[in-house]
Design an enzyme around this catalytic site. Structure first.
Site, PDB file in Angstrom:
ATOM      1  N   GLY A  55       0.226   2.085  -5.929  1.00  0.00           N
ATOM      2  CA  GLY A  55      -0.851   1.418  -5.197  1.00  0.00           C
ATOM      3  C   GLY A  55      -0.301   1.032  -3.826  1.00  0.00           C
ATOM      4  N   ALA A  56      -1.096   1.327  -2.795  1.00  0.00           N
ATOM      5  CA  ALA A  56      -0.580   1.218  -1.426  1.00  0.00           C
ATOM      6  C   ALA A  56       0.006  -0.164  -1.071  1.00  0.00           C
ATOM      7  CB  ALA A  56      -1.678   1.630  -0.444  1.00  0.00           C
ATOM      8  N   ARG A  95       7.307   8.069  -0.873  1.00  0.00           N
ATOM      9  CA  ARG A  95       5.916   8.525  -1.050  1.00  0.00           C
ATOM     10  C   ARG A  95       5.285   8.573   0.337  1.00  0.00           C
ATOM     11  NH1 ARG A  95       2.313   6.218  -5.683  1.00  0.00           N
ATOM     12  NH2 ARG A  95       1.379   8.268  -5.344  1.00  0.00           N
ATOM     13  N   GLN A 208      -4.807   6.656 -13.764  1.00  0.00           N
ATOM     14  CA  GLN A 208      -4.719   5.240 -13.354  1.00  0.00           C
ATOM     15  C   GLN A 208      -6.002   4.479 -13.686  1.00  0.00           C
ATOM     16  OE1 GLN A 208      -3.807   7.848 -11.464  1.00  0.00           O
ATOM     17  NE2 GLN A 208      -2.270   7.331  -9.946  1.00  0.00           N
ATOM     18  N   ASP A 249      -5.283   4.699   0.736  1.00  0.00           N
ATOM     19  CA  ASP A 249      -3.831   4.729   0.949  1.00  0.00           C
ATOM     20  C   ASP A 249      -3.504   4.851   2.424  1.00  0.00           C
ATOM     21  OD1 ASP A 249      -4.500   5.934  -1.851  1.00  0.00           O
ATOM     22  OD2 ASP A 249      -2.503   5.031  -1.953  1.00  0.00           O
ATOM     23  N   ASN A 259      -7.454   8.779  -0.038  1.00  0.00           N
ATOM     24  CA  ASN A 259      -7.378   8.019  -1.296  1.00  0.00           C
ATOM     25  C   ASN A 259      -7.065   9.008  -2.421  1.00  0.00           C
ATOM     26  OD1 ASN A 259      -7.611   5.411  -2.598  1.00  0.00           O
ATOM     27  ND2 ASN A 259      -9.434   6.213  -3.614  1.00  0.00           N
TER      28      ASN A 259
END
Ligand code: MRU
Length: 369
Positions: A55-56, A95, A208, A249, A259
């Site tokens: 998760g960002a 990432r 998720q 994101d 996203n």
């Protein structure tokens, strides 16, 4: 947020030992609630890479604490500048899509640039990381307040009948330290007694939605229904979705939204059915330096095994099973880009704005040099 009777964030510094960063292991949820200890830059890198944390906003905050842990690794032999910039580069490389990671790591590094004493470096890095952590929580609280209005309006229009919200992936408190971006308005609406119901996309390949969003909503007693990723279009045609809210994101200064893979298809279906499609995000997820999401955002490609296999609980154990012929070639793009023209609006900590360069600039003029 509460798990049972205890309040948790998805990342925190250990009370008894400040050299330990604690996180909830998101690989194990919803089957087991386990806490992992991160004690080094390598630990943080691995936790971000294997998605123990994801998760960002959370990976950004984890990266920030990673630099704090890097300062604790300094000894008398260390070339301090080299050590810290290597740690920053290493963490950022983990990432590539979510901008929060590089944003947060750079923010901490910037605070350290004129400092040479190891003790002061540690103090400053911890203060900066804690600040980012608190800021992200507060951003979510504000996003909640602004997004609540959208849900309230729909509820009024429907005469109090449940507001059906469709979401993709997990942009809840697990992804954002507390409250969540997408979930904050939903939690507030529920607290206010507004009837809500959430359509939860399972979100293949890592699920998720099925694993984390379903878990969060269940813990908070929010009515939800889990759906395969392909179901959204049908539900929208049948008028069973009032609003789509997703996270982000990375969002460009022109409002293109990166996203979780599959978001774009939901936006197309929402557009075709005249259903509002909102993106809830803190400004730490906006990349003010780019304007064309499709051309400029790097989309992370992950291990194809996440596609060829599926992970779940069997006989009390988390197991992975293959779902296709042995040797199948699979592609695993982590994110997609929803062009701004398909986005009804952005729900940010400063309020709701259109997904246009003009409106984003107006709302965040203080962040643009
Ligand atoms: O790959 P993940 O699980 O880190 O991706 C996260 C997402 O894409 C979420 O949907 C989210 O909206 C962004 S984080 C609030």
């Amino acid at each position: 947020m509460k798990i049972g009777n205890k309040n948790y964030q998805s990342i925190w510094i250990d009370d008894g030992d400040p050299s330990v960063v604690k996180v909830i292991d998101q690989q194990k949820l919803p089957f087991f609630f386990e806490i992992k200890e991160l004690r080094s830059v390598d630990d943080v890198f691995t936790a971000i890479e294997d998605m123990t944390v994801r998760g960002a906003p959370l990976i950004g905050t984890a990266g920030a604490y990673g630099i704090y842990l890097a300062t604790l690794e300094i000894n008398s032999q260390t070339n301090i500048r080299e050590h810290l910039s290597n740690a920053a580069r290493y963490l950022i490389s983990c990432r590539p899509t979510a901008i929060n990671l590089s944003w947060a790591v750079k923010k901490v590094m910037d605070r350290l640039k004129d400092e040479h004493s190891p003790m002061e470096l540690t103090k400053k890095a911890l203060a900066a990381a804690n600040e980012i952590c608190e800021e992200e929580k507060e951003n979510c609280r504000q996003i909640g307040k602004h997004g609540l209005k959208l849900i309230e309006d729909i509820s009024l229009e429907k005469g109090g009948a449940p507001v059906n919200i469709l979401t993709h992936c997990n942009a809840g408190w697990l992804a954002c330290i507390d409250y969540g971006t997408v979930t904050a308005p939903i939690y507030l609406a529920h607290e206010k007694g507004i009837a809500v119901h959430v359509w939860v996309d399972e979100t293949r390949p890592r699920n998720q939605g099925a694993k984390l969003t379903a878990y969060e909503l269940g813990q908070n007693k929010i009515p939800y229904t889990l759906i395969p990723d392909n179901t959204g279009g049908h539900l929208m045609q049948q008028k069973l979705v009032d609003i789509v809210i997703v996270g982000s994101d990375r969002t460009t200064r022109t409002g293109d939204v990166a996203n979780k893979i599959g978001t774009y298809l939901k936006a197309l279906a929402a557009y075709d059915n005249n259903i509002p499609f909102y993106c809830a995000l803190p400004s730490s997820s906006i990349d003010f330096s780019i304007s064309d999401g499709v051309k400029e955002i790097i989309v992370e490609e992950r291990n194809p095994e996440e596609v060829t296999h599926i992970t779940g609980l069997a006989g009390g154990e988390i197991l992975s099973v293959r779902i296709c012929p042995e040797g199948t070639v699979a592609a695993n793009y982590g994110f997609d880009i929803t062009p701004a023209r398909l986005v009804t609006g952005l729900i940010t900590e400063k309020g709701i704005c259109k997904a246009t360069e003009k409106d984003i600039k107006k709302m965040f003029s203080y962040k643009i040099n």
